[in-house]
Design a protein around this motif. Structure first.
Motif, short mmCIF file in Angstrom:
data_model
loop_
_atom_site.label_atom_id
_atom_site.label_comp_id
_atom_site.label_asym_id
_atom_site.label_seq_id
_atom_site.Cartn_x
_atom_site.Cartn_y
_atom_site.Cartn_z
N LYS A 1 3.55 -7.66 -0.53
CA LYS A 1 2.90 -8.13 -1.76
C LYS A 1 1.82 -9.14 -1.39
N TYR B 1 9.61 -6.80 -17.50
CA TYR B 1 8.65 -7.49 -16.65
C TYR B 1 7.88 -8.54 -17.46
N GLU C 1 -1.94 -5.38 -14.07
CA GLU C 1 -2.65 -4.10 -14.19
C GLU C 1 -4.09 -4.28 -13.75
N ALA C 2 -4.60 -3.28 -13.01
CA ALA C 2 -6.00 -3.28 -12.62
C ALA C 2 -6.52 -1.85 -12.70
N SER D 1 -0.83 -7.36 -5.65
CA SER D 1 -0.88 -5.92 -5.32
C SER D 1 0.15 -5.61 -4.24
N THR D 2 0.71 -4.41 -4.37
CA THR D 2 1.74 -3.93 -3.45
C THR D 2 1.13 -2.98 -2.43
N HIS D 3 1.56 -3.09 -1.19
CA HIS D 3 1.07 -2.23 -0.11
C HIS D 3 2.26 -1.64 0.63
N PHE E 1 1.11 3.22 -3.80
CA PHE E 1 2.19 2.65 -4.62
C PHE E 1 2.01 2.97 -6.10
N LEU F 1 -2.94 2.03 1.37
CA LEU F 1 -1.54 1.58 1.36
C LEU F 1 -1.15 1.01 0.00
N HIS F 2 -2.14 0.46 -0.69
CA HIS F 2 -1.89 -0.02 -2.06
C HIS F 2 -1.92 1.13 -3.05
N SER G 1 4.45 3.12 -9.49
CA SER G 1 4.32 2.23 -10.65
C SER G 1 3.97 3.01 -11.91
N LEU G 2 3.16 4.05 -11.79
CA LEU G 2 2.85 4.88 -12.96
C LEU G 2 4.10 5.58 -13.48
N CYS H 1 4.66 -7.95 -13.82
CA CYS H 1 3.78 -6.79 -13.76
C CYS H 1 2.34 -7.24 -13.99
N GLY I 1 -6.45 0.27 -14.96
CA GLY I 1 -5.54 1.21 -15.60
C GLY I 1 -4.31 1.56 -14.79
N VAL I 2 -4.12 0.89 -13.65
CA VAL I 2 -2.95 1.18 -12.81
C VAL I 2 -2.07 -0.07 -12.76
N PRO I 3 -0.80 0.06 -13.14
CA PRO I 3 0.09 -1.10 -13.12
C PRO I 3 0.63 -1.38 -11.71
N ASP I 4 1.13 -2.58 -11.53
CA ASP I 4 1.84 -2.92 -10.30
C ASP I 4 3.02 -3.81 -10.70
N VAL I 5 4.02 -3.85 -9.85
CA VAL I 5 5.26 -4.56 -10.21
C VAL I 5 5.86 -5.29 -9.00
#
Lengths: 312, 312
Positions: B145, B77, B108-109, B158-160, A209, A205-206, A213-214, B106, B111-115
């Motif tokens: 979140k 952000y 990042e983990a 992290s977004t789900h 997303f 589910l994460h 975001s990418l 924002c 290499g993947v961002p989240d917002v």
């Protein structure tokens, strides 16, 4: 014999020689949803009456959703572990001696049942084609099936809503805004990244997303994002199997989708065997033999038959 | 001050005294999607002009999607870790000295961002309400979140896509056939079973199918299946957090949804604190103070003010 795969939206049939040679094939968009109540016999005659008239006494075995509650007759599920003999002993005859439905399978784990209808004959066919008694197989699709085989019998299986979730997320979710109207070119590297990501911490589910975001940060464009989404979902399906390292897997399905599974499995270090999607005909033939509906010809006997001769 | 949460489909605002007292509130279905290009200033005046006319010199801080690319102005952000001072230093003024947008965050983990946009002010408000500097918080919703706080700053989140996936599966998937048109009564036992199941082996894409298979075998009916589906998805969200045993979690959200998360967390052995969803007003007030836009009154000073007096 006549072998039929009758599903929800379409129907496929084959006229088979006793040695498995496909003498003729027939397909129609006449799935369950298009057959009116009480119209099953008529629909069957319309599609296969000519073959039966030309070859009197021929037996027909059908697999798929035709045996569901909404089908011609509800064929009770055969419980796992189930092999050819178990399925053959539980045929559901809708026209005695002439037309029967092969039952689907059910199994249970932790109090939760699972079901299949149609895939079991493909698995039996694949086992014959591969000459295997022990195997792990995957049948990709709207509802993918993972199947464990022990001693030639299906010991357990599980259904994954991978294809359906892909289609929903692809077209109906907020991610759809990031994706092109059609998938366009497949981007293998983006697919690989999605598969790998599915094995990272965070959960599906994460990870889903990340498609959004990418895109927000302009790091991936449409076709790559669609391929990544596909990889995330197929990767999650693989992750959930918790396959032993190096375990071989047989993939049964249409080349395009099976190719994605093969690539994902190879990335995870699993030797892969691809099996033709029409293994189902061999499986139905094997069920017919197990039910004693066909003699099993030795090679010499088969050779002695004139080409195209049918064994009733 | 005026505090505004301006989202995709709706807008909410509050007229706040300097001590945080809510003097008036205003809501309208005037989300981003309903504001024409170039119409932002006019929309703002129509909604909040009367407050500003009555209290000249008042400052307005806005949070939410109003700061997105499709909003009034794109507020860059703020990178995690981010606290009140970081956010306050990066206000995006759309009417200098009068109206500003609080930036989203924002992180990042791998290499993947989240917002996020808007949730950060709710978190800051909740931290003040709870008096915490270290916390794990969850804000349930369409895109839930999970937020980690260290030293009073948001270190990671992290977004789900839990709520969105529930809505899609609920109404658009093959599972919808098994479910009543509206959820009907919530069945806590079925929800609990779903949460527990999410922690079993098999993966979400498999567990989802149990809604269908349990219905096929008549083991569960409509409302129970809808509650189970909700439990499966919220359970998967919890599973993915890999929370340390006994870790406390603060839940911010509307009572109905937050109640489900509280129940799921309690089942997994986590102490839960519920925080009012309108923590956002406190958060915006704290940002305004951190930006030096309001003096922070001592209790005596606040007491000395006539009720309803605004500090510009």
């Amino acid at each position: 014999m006549i072998a039929v795969d009758w599903g929800t939206t379409a129907l496929r049939g084959a006229l088979l020689a006793a040695d498995g040679t496909v003498l003729a094939e027939h397909a129609a968009p006449r799935g369950l949803l298009s057959v009116p109540p009480g119209g099953w016999g008529a629909a069957f005659e319309a599609e296969f009456g000519a073959w039966l008239a030309a070859h009197p006494g021929l037996v027909c075995l059908m697999a798929g959703m035709v045996g569901s509650r909404q089908g011609w007759a509800e064929a009770a599920y055969c419980r796992c572990p189930a092999g050819l003999a178990d399925v053959a002993a539980q045929l559901c005859w809708v026209q005695p001696g002439r037309v029967a439905i092969v039952p689907g399978l059910c199994c249970e784990a932790d109090g939760v049942p699972d079901v299949m209808r149609g895939e079991e004959t493909q698995v039996f066919g694949a086992l014959q084609a591969l000459g295997l008694q022990v195997a792990t197989l995957v049948l990709p699709g709207t509802h993918s099936k993972w199947v464990q085989v022990q001693g030639g019998r299906i010991s357990h299986f599980s259904t994954h809503m991978t294809g359906e979730c892909y289609a929903l997320l692809r077209s109906q979710s907020i991610l759809a805004r990031m994706l092109p109207a059609d998938d366009g070119a497949w981007v293998p590297e983006a697919f690989d990244a999605g598969v790998a990501r599915a094995f990272d911490a965070g959960g599906l589910l994460h990870h889903l997303f990340s498609v959004r975001s990418l895109a927000l940060f302009g790091r991936d464009d449409g076709p790559a994002l669609a391929s990544r989404l596909s990889g995330l979902l197929i990767g999650e399906e693989l992750r959930a199997q918790a396959l032993p390292a190096g375990a071989p897997v047989a993939v049964l399905g249409s080349p395009a989708l099976a190719g994605r599974y093969q690539r994902a499995l190879a990335q995870r270090g699993h030797p892969v065997t691809a099996v033709q999607a029409d293994a189902g005909w061999m499986g139905l033939l094997a069920v017919a033999r197990a039910a004693g509906l066909l003699a099993a010809p030795g090679p010499a006997e088969a050779d002695a038959l004139p080409a195209g001769t049918l064994r009733p």
